[in-house]
Design a protein around this motif. Sequence first.
Motif, PDB file in Angstrom:
ATOM      1  N   TRP A 166     -59.675  -3.664 -20.310  1.00 53.07           N
ATOM      2  CA  TRP A 166     -60.898  -3.056 -19.658  1.00 53.07           C
ATOM      3  C   TRP A 166     -61.045  -1.313 -20.328  1.00 53.07           C
ATOM      4  O   TRP A 166     -62.187  -1.083 -20.109  1.00 53.07           O
ATOM      5  N   TYR A 176     -65.915  -4.023 -25.386  1.00 57.70           N
ATOM      6  CA  TYR A 176     -67.168  -3.962 -24.995  1.00 57.70           C
ATOM      7  C   TYR A 176     -68.082  -4.305 -26.170  1.00 57.70           C
ATOM      8  O   TYR A 176     -69.286  -5.017 -26.264  1.00 57.70           O
ATOM      9  N   LEU A 222     -66.773 -10.592 -19.788  1.00 58.90           N
ATOM     10  CA  LEU A 222     -67.460  -9.740 -20.678  1.00 58.90           C
ATOM     11  C   LEU A 222     -68.248 -10.463 -21.617  1.00 58.90           C
ATOM     12  O   LEU A 222     -69.596 -10.155 -22.023  1.00 58.90           O
ATOM     13  N   THR A 248     -67.327  -8.067 -27.398  1.00 59.88           N
ATOM     14  CA  THR A 248     -67.818  -9.085 -26.466  1.00 59.88           C
ATOM     15  C   THR A 248     -69.328  -8.942 -26.080  1.00 59.88           C
ATOM     16  O   THR A 248     -69.938  -9.832 -26.064  1.00 59.88           O
ATOM     17  N   VAL A 249     -69.352  -7.616 -25.426  1.00 58.87           N
ATOM     18  CA  VAL A 249     -70.800  -7.529 -24.655  1.00 58.87           C
ATOM     19  C   VAL A 249     -71.770  -7.483 -25.768  1.00 58.87           C
ATOM     20  O   VAL A 249     -72.732  -7.982 -25.623  1.00 58.87           O
ATOM     21  N   SER A 298     -60.625 -12.038 -18.252  1.00 58.69           N
ATOM     22  CA  SER A 298     -61.701 -10.977 -18.704  1.00 58.69           C
ATOM     23  C   SER A 298     -62.441 -10.808 -20.027  1.00 58.69           C
ATOM     24  O   SER A 298     -63.621 -10.409 -19.814  1.00 58.69           O
TER      25      SER A 298
END
Length: 197
Positions: A118, A124, A49, A127-128, A45
């Motif tokens: 998630w 988010y 990401l 990582t993103v 996961s």
Amino acid sequence: MQAALAGYGLGLSLILAIGAQNAFVLRQGLLRRHVLAVVLTCAVSDAVLIVAGVAGMGRLSEAWPWFGPAMRLGGAAFLLWYGGRALLSAWRGGAAMDAGTAAQSLAAALGTCLALTWLNPHVYLDTVVLLGAVSAQYDSRAAFAAGAVTASFSFFFALGYGARALAPLFARPGAWRLLDLVVGLTMWAIAMSLLLG
């Protein structure tokens, strides 16, 4: 090589803090239940990401302004529920949670793991958004992403399988009760920070 090392260092520093996902991996490692499936789910996961962030998906919140608030509310609701379960187990006694988690099916363990991963807006952001933004400084963004992904895999495998070294400590129900208390309070603190912005 410099980009890969930078990605590894930043990726590792972002996932070291105790949080919902790490606490769950630690618990599964202590119980020796579905450890490989759980650590692989977390690491894969994260890899998805990280690659999305480095590939430029950090602009998702700009394109869909509702996405951030929706993730924050959904994540807070899940963390309040999960933290409540941990606090109830701490109140009932550590052995009660130990028995309940040990009987958890693989599907239930993976469902919990996926939700903790998630539905967490911090994942988010880390990582993103953050890794995606920092990767732009390097000529080899792919090497940076590879370093960050390697950090994620090495951390989750070390946490899941390294938890066995703590097994003698957790042979006592009081240790489980303390762990449940810390996990529950951590989940609620994260939920409150999400709700308060």
